[in-house]
Design a protein around this motif. Structure first.
Motif, PDB file in Angstrom:
ATOM      1  N   UNK A 233       0.793  -1.220   0.000  1.00 15.83           N
ATOM      2  CA  UNK A 233       0.000   0.000   0.000  1.00 15.83           C
ATOM      3  C   UNK A 233       0.827   1.273   0.000  1.00 15.83           C
ATOM      4  N   UNK A 234       2.134   1.152  -0.253  1.00 22.50           N
ATOM      5  CA  UNK A 234       3.005   2.322  -0.245  1.00 22.50           C
ATOM      6  C   UNK A 234       3.936   2.299  -1.452  1.00 22.50           C
ATOM      7  N   UNK A 235       4.526   3.450  -1.729  1.00 23.70           N
ATOM      8  CA  UNK A 235       5.474   3.541  -2.831  1.00 23.70           C
ATOM      9  C   UNK A 235       6.693   2.669  -2.572  1.00 23.70           C
ATOM     10  N   UNK A 236       7.174   2.028  -3.626  1.00 28.82           N
ATOM     11  CA  UNK A 236       8.433   1.288  -3.549  1.00 28.82           C
ATOM     12  C   UNK A 236       9.549   2.272  -3.182  1.00 28.82           C
ATOM     13  N   UNK A 237      10.571   1.817  -2.447  1.00 32.36           N
ATOM     14  CA  UNK A 237      11.661   2.731  -2.081  1.00 32.36           C
ATOM     15  C   UNK A 237      12.256   3.498  -3.260  1.00 32.36           C
ATOM     16  N   UNK A 238      12.258   2.898  -4.446  1.00 30.32           N
ATOM     17  CA  UNK A 238      12.809   3.597  -5.609  1.00 30.32           C
ATOM     18  C   UNK A 238      11.950   4.790  -6.023  1.00 30.32           C
ATOM     19  N   UNK A 239      10.689   4.838  -5.579  1.00 28.00           N
ATOM     20  CA  UNK A 239       9.798   5.954  -5.900  1.00 28.00           C
ATOM     21  C   UNK A 239       9.726   6.975  -4.769  1.00 28.00           C
ATOM     22  N   UNK A 240      10.254   6.645  -3.622  1.00 28.89           N
ATOM     23  CA  UNK A 240      10.196   7.552  -2.481  1.00 28.89           C
ATOM     24  C   UNK A 240      11.274   8.634  -2.602  1.00 28.89           C
ATOM     25  N   UNK A 241      10.988   9.838  -2.127  1.00 37.44           N
ATOM     26  CA  UNK A 241      11.987  10.917  -2.197  1.00 37.44           C
ATOM     27  C   UNK A 241      12.990  10.816  -1.056  1.00 37.44           C
ATOM     28  N   UNK A 242      13.728   9.702  -1.014  1.00 42.26           N
ATOM     29  CA  UNK A 242      14.588   9.436   0.141  1.00 42.26           C
ATOM     30  C   UNK A 242      15.643  10.521   0.343  1.00 42.26           C
ATOM     31  N   UNK A 243      16.269  10.947  -0.745  1.00 43.71           N
ATOM     32  CA  UNK A 243      17.315  11.966  -0.609  1.00 43.71           C
ATOM     33  C   UNK A 243      16.718  13.287  -0.136  1.00 43.71           C
ATOM     34  N   UNK A 244      15.561  13.652  -0.692  1.00 37.57           N
ATOM     35  CA  UNK A 244      14.924  14.913  -0.285  1.00 37.57           C
ATOM     36  C   UNK A 244      14.446  14.840   1.157  1.00 37.57           C
ATOM     37  N   UNK A 245      13.918  13.687   1.575  1.00 37.12           N
ATOM     38  CA  UNK A 245      13.491  13.548   2.966  1.00 37.12           C
ATOM     39  C   UNK A 245      14.684  13.613   3.906  1.00 37.12           C
ATOM     40  N   UNK A 246      15.786  12.966   3.534  1.00 42.10           N
ATOM     41  CA  UNK A 246      16.982  13.019   4.369  1.00 42.10           C
ATOM     42  C   UNK A 246      17.507  14.432   4.510  1.00 42.10           C
ATOM     43  N   UNK A 247      17.519  15.168   3.388  1.00 39.65           N
ATOM     44  CA  UNK A 247      17.984  16.559   3.439  1.00 39.65           C
ATOM     45  C   UNK A 247      17.048  17.413   4.284  1.00 39.65           C
ATOM     46  N   UNK A 248      15.733  17.139   4.175  1.00 36.24           N
ATOM     47  CA  UNK A 248      14.759  17.897   4.964  1.00 36.24           C
ATOM     48  C   UNK A 248      14.945  17.640   6.454  1.00 36.24           C
ATOM     49  N   UNK A 249      15.201  16.401   6.827  1.00 32.64           N
ATOM     50  CA  UNK A 249      15.439  16.072   8.230  1.00 32.64           C
ATOM     51  C   UNK A 249      16.695  16.761   8.747  1.00 32.64           C
ATOM     52  N   UNK A 250      17.725  16.803   7.907  1.00 34.23           N
ATOM     53  CA  UNK A 250      18.969  17.454   8.312  1.00 34.23           C
ATOM     54  C   UNK A 250      18.749  18.946   8.530  1.00 34.23           C
ATOM     55  N   UNK A 251      18.065  19.583   7.589  1.00 30.37           N
ATOM     56  CA  UNK A 251      17.799  21.022   7.739  1.00 30.37           C
ATOM     57  C   UNK A 251      16.905  21.290   8.949  1.00 30.37           C
ATOM     58  N   UNK A 252      15.896  20.419   9.147  1.00 29.06           N
ATOM     59  CA  UNK A 252      14.996  20.607  10.284  1.00 29.06           C
ATOM     60  C   UNK A 252      15.751  20.496  11.600  1.00 29.06           C
ATOM     61  N   UNK A 253      16.712  19.584  11.650  1.00 33.66           N
ATOM     62  CA  UNK A 253      17.471  19.385  12.874  1.00 33.66           C
ATOM     63  C   UNK A 253      18.291  20.595  13.285  1.00 33.66           C
ATOM     64  N   UNK A 254      18.565  21.496  12.329  1.00 33.32           N
ATOM     65  CA  UNK A 254      19.356  22.692  12.626  1.00 33.32           C
ATOM     66  C   UNK A 254      18.485  23.877  13.054  1.00 33.32           C
ATOM     67  N   UNK A 255      17.160  23.723  12.925  1.00 31.02           N
ATOM     68  CA  UNK A 255      16.287  24.849  13.261  1.00 31.02           C
ATOM     69  C   UNK A 255      16.306  25.112  14.764  1.00 31.02           C
ATOM     70  N   UNK A 256      16.410  26.369  15.173  1.00 30.42           N
ATOM     71  CA  UNK A 256      16.376  26.682  16.608  1.00 30.42           C
ATOM     72  C   UNK A 256      15.057  26.206  17.235  1.00 30.42           C
ATOM     73  N   UNK A 257      15.149  25.597  18.395  1.00 29.44           N
ATOM     74  CA  UNK A 257      13.955  25.170  19.119  1.00 29.44           C
ATOM     75  C   UNK A 257      13.266  23.946  18.573  1.00 29.44           C
ATOM     76  N   UNK A 258      13.937  23.195  17.675  1.00 26.89           N
ATOM     77  CA  UNK A 258      13.260  22.072  17.023  1.00 26.89           C
ATOM     78  C   UNK A 258      12.924  20.964  18.013  1.00 26.89           C
ATOM     79  N   UNK A 259      13.623  20.886  19.133  1.00 27.18           N
ATOM     80  CA  UNK A 259      13.341  19.844  20.115  1.00 27.18           C
ATOM     81  C   UNK A 259      12.448  20.357  21.248  1.00 27.18           C
ATOM     82  N   UNK A 260      11.897  21.541  21.075  1.00 28.75           N
ATOM     83  CA  UNK A 260      10.992  22.089  22.085  1.00 28.75           C
ATOM     84  C   UNK A 260       9.617  21.423  21.976  1.00 28.75           C
ATOM     85  N   UNK A 261       8.788  21.692  22.956  1.00 27.59           N
ATOM     86  CA  UNK A 261       7.418  21.155  22.926  1.00 27.59           C
ATOM     87  C   UNK A 261       6.608  21.927  21.891  1.00 27.59           C
ATOM     88  N   UNK A 262       5.986  21.241  20.934  1.00 31.20           N
ATOM     89  CA  UNK A 262       5.223  21.956  19.903  1.00 31.20           C
ATOM     90  C   UNK A 262       3.820  22.301  20.397  1.00 31.20           C
TER      91      UNK A 262
END
Length: 496
Positions: free
Chosen positions: A122-151
């Motif tokens: 029921x999901x996209x095959x890994x070859x269709x997933x935006x793995x590189x873009x998701x990894x880059x997004x996670x990396x950028x998100x991790x640098x955001x100030x306050x990212x580990x704060x309570x949302x």
């Protein structure tokens, strides 16, 4: 070979070789394992981590991996028979059952054995997933100030605004709650809108995960048939009158499993019928981002055409990204929003802020529209490949509707077919398919299969998978005096 399967294979090989080493003895270095098995350093690291989690090796930063000491002491196996009594006591009087049937959900979540082609996913095959873009997004998100704060419990204001813009109409960020994927949102909505013991109207056929949610909440699913134009309004009105239900769940766009799109003339009818019944419409807009290249302009969500707060809208990023990217949204207007919010807070508190920030980074990046365009083109190609291959199985598999969105086809089997026997025969032939029975809340009108073309590696696997399915049809559906046309390929019928 994909990274995840390489990790499992390497872990198996290392596990088999552990007896060569004494407890505490050092294993070969990561560099040596990379060279010997011709895998990446990441694969080696993950394989060793898997063995460490099993207690077979110990890793020491800077020193390497060592065989762990054997566990001491015999494991005590107690008597758990008492649980049978505890779990079943007074179950006949339960409005909300403690035992939940997840078989229909697991049919599309369970990975098939190695070598079996996955038409049940029921999901996209890994070859269709935006793995590189998701990894880059996670990396950028991790640098955001306050990212580990309570949302905020409702979710990030920016992400709520993004979902609200996608829904349109009168929906604003204030009407949106961020959820941990679509399944979580559906669970919250059903719990909020219907008390245990009540009826809930559902499309027939419909998504087994939604039926499981309803039954787990003590609700009684009442079927409303769909055709190529979606829900049948006259039958919807009849079902409201007969059942007294105050909720209907529908998928107006590329319905699962039929692929139907609710016809333009039926959209205001469905909303009007629900409004007259004093009922809510839960709109599961689950694959809007998986429209195919030839789909044309899509109708807006029902929520965009609803001024009166009838529609509770559910959407998610998961289907267009990865099963692990569980970010979705609930949207509603009026007093019901506070009830939805309260249930979500009690159940989950909030969606982790790093994941919300990663979602914002992803959908705001240039990679996001490129990914959607690429998936749109590839899904059309795969759909055409599977539909063409299925039509080469004469007289056995009927394909009444080929949708221009989503990730699967809904196939009708000949009258009298033993659906379970064909599913089992297909697995023996090397292809896993989803049986149709779990998609119906009542007796199905015919035996059917759902075949996914998104969970496989490419069109080559689709062609081979249909050929294997044809082999199963020859075994299970052969009738006296009927001969199927010769199958393409080399005659191989087992797993590749």
């Amino acid at each position: 070979m994909h990274e995840r399967s390489s990790v499992g294979e390497l872990a198996d090989r290392l596990r088999a070789e552990l007896n060569r080493y004494s407890p505490g003895e050092k294993l070969p270095s990561s560099r040596a394992l990379v060279e010997r098995f011709r895998v990446s350093p990441v694969t080696v690291s993950r394989a060793l981590a898997r063995l460490a989690a099993e207690g077979l090796v110990v890793t020491r930063p800077g020193a390497g991996a060592f065989r762990a000491a054997p566990r001491t002491g015999a494991r005590t196996v107690g008597d758990t028979d008492w649980q049978e009594v505890a779990l079943s006591a007074d179950s006949s009087a339960e409005l909300v059952p403690r035992s939940v049937d997840a078989s229909g959900v697991l049919a599309s979540l369970a990975s098939p054995p190695a070598g079996v082609i996955e038409f049940n996913g029921g999901y996209l095959h890994p070859s269709l997933q935006p793995e590189r873009a998701m990894g880059a997004a996670l990396t950028r998100a991790g640098r955001r100030p306050g990212v580990w704060a309570r949302p905020p419990v409702e979710g990030s204001a920016e992400l709520r605004e993004w979902f609200a813009r996608g829904i349109g109409g009168a929906i604003t960020a204030a009407d949106v709650l961020i959820t941990a994927g679509g399944q979580s949102a559906l669970t919250t909505a059903l719990r909020a809108l219907a008390p245990p013991g009540a009826s809930v109207l559902v499309e027939s056929p419909t998504y087994p995960g939604m039926l499981a949610i309803a039954r787990a909440a003590g609700l009684r699913p009442v079927p409303v048939p769909v055709d190529a134009d979606g829900l049948k309004p006259a039958l919807l009105a009849d079902a409201f009158r007969a059942s007294g239900a105050r909720v209907v769940v529908c998928q107006p766009l590329f319905q699962n499993p039929t692929g139907a799109v609710l016809a333009p003339e039926r959209r205001p009818e469905v909303l009007g019928i629900a409004r007259d019944a004093g009922a809510f419409v839960i709109e599961d807009d689950f694959v809007r981002r998986l429209a195919h290249e030839d789909a044309g302009p899509l109708p807006p969500p029902l929520a965009a055409e609803d001024p009166d707060g009838v529609v509770v809208h559910v959407s998610s990023l998961t289907k267009a990204t990865s099963p692990s990217f569980r970010v979705g949204a609930l949207a509603a207007r009026g007093p019901v929003l506070e009830r939805l919010r309260a249930i979500q807070v009690v159940d989950t508190f909030f969606v982790p802020l790093p994941l919300q920030e990663a979602a914002l980074e992803l959908v705001g990046s240039p990679a996001w529209p490129r990914h959607l365009r690429a998936v749109s083109a590839e899904l059309r190609h795969r759909r055409e490949t599977m539909a063409g291959a299925l039509r080469s199985v004469p007289g056995d598999l009927a394909l009444p509707h080929v949708p221009s969105g989503g990730y699967h086809l809904w196939v009708r089997l000949p009258d009298g077919t033993d659906e379970s026997a064909l599913v089992a025969g297909a697995l023996r032939a090397g292809v896993a398919v989803a049986p149709g029975r779990p998609y119906f809340s009542a007796e199905p009108p015919a035996a059917q299969l759902r075949l996914s073309f998104a969970a496989v590696a490419g069109t080559g696997e689709i062609t081979e998978g249909v050929r294997r399915l044809r082999t199963a049809c020859e075994e299970v559906l052969r009738r006296p005096g009927t001969a199927l046309l010769p199958a393409a390929g080399d005659g191989h019928t087992g797993p590749a």
